[in-house]
Scaffold this motif. Structure first.
Motif, PDB file in Angstrom:
ATOM      1  N   ASN A  50       0.809  -1.204   0.000  1.00 18.91           N
ATOM      2  CA  ASN A  50       0.000   0.000   0.000  1.00 18.91           C
ATOM      3  C   ASN A  50       0.859   1.278   0.000  1.00 18.91           C
ATOM      4  N   ILE A  51       1.851   1.298  -0.878  1.00 18.91           N
ATOM      5  CA  ILE A  51       2.715   2.470  -0.974  1.00 18.91           C
ATOM      6  C   ILE A  51       2.572   3.065  -2.373  1.00 18.91           C
ATOM      7  N   GLN A  52       3.098   4.293  -2.553  1.00 19.23           N
ATOM      8  CA  GLN A  52       3.156   4.887  -3.891  1.00 19.23           C
ATOM      9  C   GLN A  52       4.591   4.828  -4.363  1.00 19.23           C
ATOM     10  N   ALA A  53       4.855   3.927  -5.302  1.00 22.20           N
ATOM     11  CA  ALA A  53       6.230   3.767  -5.777  1.00 22.20           C
ATOM     12  C   ALA A  53       6.517   4.787  -6.874  1.00 22.20           C
ATOM     13  N   PRO A  54       7.704   5.382  -6.857  1.00 25.25           N
ATOM     14  CA  PRO A  54       8.039   6.393  -7.866  1.00 25.25           C
ATOM     15  C   PRO A  54       8.457   5.746  -9.184  1.00 25.25           C
ATOM     16  N   VAL A  55       7.719   6.022 -10.254  1.00 32.16           N
ATOM     17  CA  VAL A  55       8.102   5.425 -11.546  1.00 32.16           C
ATOM     18  C   VAL A  55       9.168   6.276 -12.213  1.00 32.16           C
ATOM     19  N   SER A  56       8.794   7.541 -12.499  1.00 27.60           N
ATOM     20  CA  SER A  56       9.815   8.408 -13.068  1.00 27.60           C
ATOM     21  C   SER A  56      10.688   8.798 -11.898  1.00 27.60           C
ATOM     22  N   GLU A  57      11.922   9.149 -12.176  1.00 32.16           N
ATOM     23  CA  GLU A  57      12.828   9.541 -11.096  1.00 32.16           C
ATOM     24  C   GLU A  57      12.990   8.432 -10.082  1.00 32.16           C
ATOM     25  N   LEU A  58      12.909   7.196 -10.530  1.00 34.43           N
ATOM     26  CA  LEU A  58      13.250   6.102  -9.640  1.00 34.43           C
ATOM     27  C   LEU A  58      14.763   6.172  -9.450  1.00 34.43           C
ATOM     28  N   ALA A  59      15.203   6.543  -8.268  1.00 29.23           N
ATOM     29  CA  ALA A  59      16.644   6.640  -8.033  1.00 29.23           C
ATOM     30  C   ALA A  59      17.191   5.219  -7.980  1.00 29.23           C
ATOM     31  N   ARG A  60      17.758   4.769  -9.094  1.00 25.87           N
ATOM     32  CA  ARG A  60      18.143   3.364  -9.188  1.00 25.87           C
ATOM     33  C   ARG A  60      19.141   2.957  -8.124  1.00 25.87           C
ATOM     34  N   GLU A  61      19.963   3.910  -7.681  1.00 25.78           N
ATOM     35  CA  GLU A  61      20.969   3.525  -6.683  1.00 25.78           C
ATOM     36  C   GLU A  61      20.315   3.205  -5.337  1.00 25.78           C
ATOM     37  N   ASP A  62      19.053   3.600  -5.145  1.00 25.78           N
ATOM     38  CA  ASP A  62      18.354   3.231  -3.903  1.00 25.78           C
ATOM     39  C   ASP A  62      17.523   1.959  -4.055  1.00 25.78           C
ATOM     40  N   TRP A  63      17.536   1.373  -5.253  1.00 23.38           N
ATOM     41  CA  TRP A  63      16.677   0.223  -5.506  1.00 23.38           C
ATOM     42  C   TRP A  63      17.439  -0.929  -6.160  1.00 23.38           C
ATOM     43  N   ASP A  64      18.778  -0.896  -6.122  1.00 19.97           N
ATOM     44  CA  ASP A  64      19.493  -1.862  -6.958  1.00 19.97           C
ATOM     45  C   ASP A  64      19.848  -3.187  -6.282  1.00 19.97           C
ATOM     46  N   THR A  65      19.581  -3.307  -4.980  1.00 19.47           N
ATOM     47  CA  THR A  65      19.777  -4.628  -4.354  1.00 19.47           C
ATOM     48  C   THR A  65      18.530  -4.953  -3.529  1.00 19.47           C
ATOM     49  N   THR A  66      18.394  -6.229  -3.185  1.00 20.74           N
ATOM     50  CA  THR A  66      17.229  -6.646  -2.404  1.00 20.74           C
ATOM     51  C   THR A  66      17.194  -5.909  -1.064  1.00 20.74           C
ATOM     52  N   ASN A  67      18.364  -5.813  -0.429  1.00 15.72           N
ATOM     53  CA  ASN A  67      18.426  -5.093   0.847  1.00 15.72           C
ATOM     54  C   ASN A  67      17.942  -3.654   0.707  1.00 15.72           C
ATOM     55  N   LYS A  68      18.402  -2.979  -0.362  1.00 22.13           N
ATOM     56  CA  LYS A  68      18.009  -1.580  -0.540  1.00 22.13           C
ATOM     57  C   LYS A  68      16.523  -1.450  -0.860  1.00 22.13           C
ATOM     58  N   ILE A  69      15.981  -2.428  -1.603  1.00 20.85           N
ATOM     59  CA  ILE A  69      14.552  -2.378  -1.901  1.00 20.85           C
ATOM     60  C   ILE A  69      13.752  -2.491  -0.604  1.00 20.85           C
ATOM     61  N   VAL A  70      14.182  -3.407   0.270  1.00 23.54           N
ATOM     62  CA  VAL A  70      13.512  -3.552   1.566  1.00 23.54           C
ATOM     63  C   VAL A  70      13.557  -2.226   2.322  1.00 23.54           C
ATOM     64  N   ALA A  71      14.737  -1.581   2.311  1.00 27.00           N
ATOM     65  CA  ALA A  71      14.886  -0.309   3.023  1.00 27.00           C
ATOM     66  C   ALA A  71      14.005   0.771   2.397  1.00 27.00           C
ATOM     67  N   SER A  72      13.996   0.837   1.058  1.00 30.91           N
ATOM     68  CA  SER A  72      13.209   1.873   0.388  1.00 30.91           C
ATOM     69  C   SER A  72      11.717   1.683   0.643  1.00 30.91           C
ATOM     70  N   VAL A  73      11.272   0.423   0.588  1.00 30.21           N
ATOM     71  CA  VAL A  73       9.860   0.150   0.830  1.00 30.21           C
ATOM     72  C   VAL A  73       9.497   0.525   2.272  1.00 30.21           C
ATOM     73  N   THR A  74      10.366   0.141   3.205  1.00 31.08           N
ATOM     74  CA  THR A  74      10.119   0.468   4.618  1.00 31.08           C
ATOM     75  C   THR A  74       9.998   1.980   4.792  1.00 31.08           C
ATOM     76  N   ALA A  75      10.903   2.720   4.114  1.00 32.63           N
ATOM     77  CA  ALA A  75      10.867   4.178   4.226  1.00 32.63           C
ATOM     78  C   ALA A  75       9.560   4.737   3.651  1.00 32.63           C
ATOM     79  N   LEU A  76       9.117   4.175   2.510  1.00 38.52           N
ATOM     80  CA  LEU A  76       7.891   4.668   1.880  1.00 38.52           C
ATOM     81  C   LEU A  76       6.652   4.351   2.718  1.00 38.52           C
ATOM     82  N   MET A  77       6.743   3.262   3.512  1.00 39.37           N
ATOM     83  CA  MET A  77       5.599   2.902   4.350  1.00 39.37           C
ATOM     84  C   MET A  77       5.465   3.863   5.528  1.00 39.37           C
ATOM     85  N   GLY A  78       6.524   4.639   5.764  1.00 40.70           N
ATOM     86  CA  GLY A  78       6.493   5.691   6.792  1.00 40.70           C
ATOM     87  C   GLY A  78       6.704   5.151   8.167  1.00 40.70           C
TER      88      GLY A  78
END
Lengths: 78, 404
Positions: A50-78
């Protein structure tokens, strides 16, 4: 809900790979995530967490590993 | 007043680097002289357009900048309160309108009136403003800063032909001075880029262009004898491929070098494209700032929209369609001619075909060999395909067939 387990499951759905032992493997460089798979992953993450994922301006360096994806999702969940 | 076209001859570098010395000294000591940076940028833009044959373009640039300023400002202000698709698409259309009209005039439609709107750099500036509007729509850009907007829009080193930067990335660099050690690294890279650029653009591209013209002449003599095809078209393709790469990569190295001196890390544009193993990898290495822009703002948005609303269920159909849309839009952006559009179509088809092949390969993993030899073959095949598309892209076939 366990974010890590959910992310791993979605990555497995999209790429066909179980990344649980390679949490720091670069998903873009290894070719596992291309643009198409990235969008599919973002859509799946959106509906699962239930998050809003950024399509454009997806900062790839924050999404390039599984660990970072977990962190980014956690951050977006607030 | 001299007239100075960007990176056109060695004198340009002398004047520009001298003008940048105070800025560089400031950056070295951790201070960014914004007013001075803006003045140098404006002065060198002015020097592009200061003679009779260019002054009309200068005026067009000013009008264009005001137009985009109002659109982006208006949209960001609106977006703070509301967010409807209609307003977004209308703003995006208005932002693209100038280049659309210029492209119409390039194709000979309303030529005299509309060509007045064009100026050197219009196609690259369009990416900057439309990109900002899309980022605002997505909430990635939240506030409008008039000065930062103009610094971004009129950033001189990349004005004429990119690399294409993104507002959020640019603003991060432009707001501060880099750390001293980092800035020294940047200066080192700038020197390296300048010399490599000189070798690329002023030596290799120069000779490649001469051979390209020579082979064109040979092909035309076949055309005058009424032949529909000529063996000379083959060396035309390869010499153009060499010329295009060394000219454009050389230019990009210059643009990056000057950006670095100004403490802005504009994105790189080329990474050994002719060593790519497939067409997808080629586009990750060729004119990268453009292809990444299209990837993020056209391909991914298209796919996102189609998958989210489930307009088409099959993911492979969606991605195939998205490849064609992506590359055709890129073709149209180059200009409304049959050869640019065909070029886009060929690359769309190749990207889609490449995906089909990869899916096939995955299914028959054990039967299809994969080794150094097959990889080498893939590099060679990709290279020759790209050269074929460049033969279309260079427009010579238009002369060869239709303007004999």
């Amino acid at each position: 809900m366990d974010v890590k387990a959910g992310v791993l499951e979605i990555i497995k759905d999209v790429t066909g790979e179980d990344m649980s032992n390679q949490m720091d493997e670069n998903l873009f460089d290894s070719g596992l995530l291309d643009s198409m798979a990235t969008v599919e992953m973002l859509l799946a993450l959106e509906s699962r967490f239930n998050i809003q994922a950024p399509v454009s301006e997806l900062a790839r360096e924050d999404w390039d590993t599984t660990n970072k994806i977990v962190a980014s999702v956690t951050a977006l969940m607030g | 007043m001299p007239n100075l076209q960007p990176y056109a001859d060695p004198n340009y570098f002398v004047y520009l680097l001298l003008a940048l010395v105070p800025l560089a000294v400031g950056l070295y000591f951790g201070k960014r002289f914004v007013t001075y940076e803006v003045l140098v940028s404006l002065a060198f833009i002015f020097l592009i357009f200061d003679d009779k044959s260019h002054s009309g373009q200068g005026l067009a640039l000013i009008i264009y900048s005001i137009w985009q300023f109002l659109l982006v400002w208006g949209y960001i202000t609106y977006r703070k309160k509301q967010n409807t698709g209609m307003v977004f698409y209308a703003t995006a259309a208005l932002s693209i309108l100038p280049i659309f009209l210029v492209r119409l005039s390039g194709a000979g439609i309303f030529h005299a009136q509309l060509s007045l709107l064009g100026f050197l750099g219009i196609s690259y500036l369009t990416f900057r403003s439309i990109g900002m509007i899309i980022e605002a729509r997505d909430g990635a850009v939240k506030d409008f800063h008039p000065v930062m907007f103009l610094r971004f829009m009129l950033f001189m080193p990349t004005l004429s032909s990119g690399p294409i930067d993104r507002y959020s990335r640019f603003a991060k660099d432009a707001a501060v001075a880099p750390e001293r050690e980092h800035y020294i690294d940047l200066l080192g890279k700038a020197v390296k880029n300048l010399f490599l650029g000189f070798a690329y653009k002023f030596i290799i591209a120069h000779y490649a262009e001469m051979t390209y013209h020579y082979f064109q002449g040979m092909a035309m003599s076949d055309a005058h004898h009424g032949m529909l095809l000529s063996w000379w078209l083959i060396p035309v393709a390869y010499s153009y491929g060499m010329y295009l790469f060394f000219d454009f990569a050389g230019y990009s190295l210059f643009a990056l070098a000057i950006s670095y001196v100004m403490g802005i890390e504009s994105p790189i544009n080329f990474n050994k494209p002719y060593g790519a193993k497939n067409i997808k990898e080629f586009w990750n290495r060729w004119h990268m700032s453009l292809s990444f822009w299209f990837r993020d703002f056209v391909f991914m948005r298209f796919v996102f929209l189609f998958l989210k609303h489930k307009w088409i269920k099959n993911r492979n159909t969606v991605s195939t369609l998205a490849y064609f849309v992506n590359m055709l839009v890129m073709g149209f952006w180059h200009g409304l001619t049959w050869y640019y559009i065909l070029y886009g179509f060929m690359h769309g088809a190749a990207l889609a075909g490449n995906d089909v092949w990869i899916r096939f390969k995955r299914k028959h993993k054990d039967k299809i060999p994969h080794n150094k030899f097959t990889e080498g073959f893939a590099v060679v095949l990709t290279f020759h395909f790209v050269m074929l598309t460049f033969l279309v892209f260079c427009g010579f076939l238009d002369t060869f067939w239709f303007h004999r």
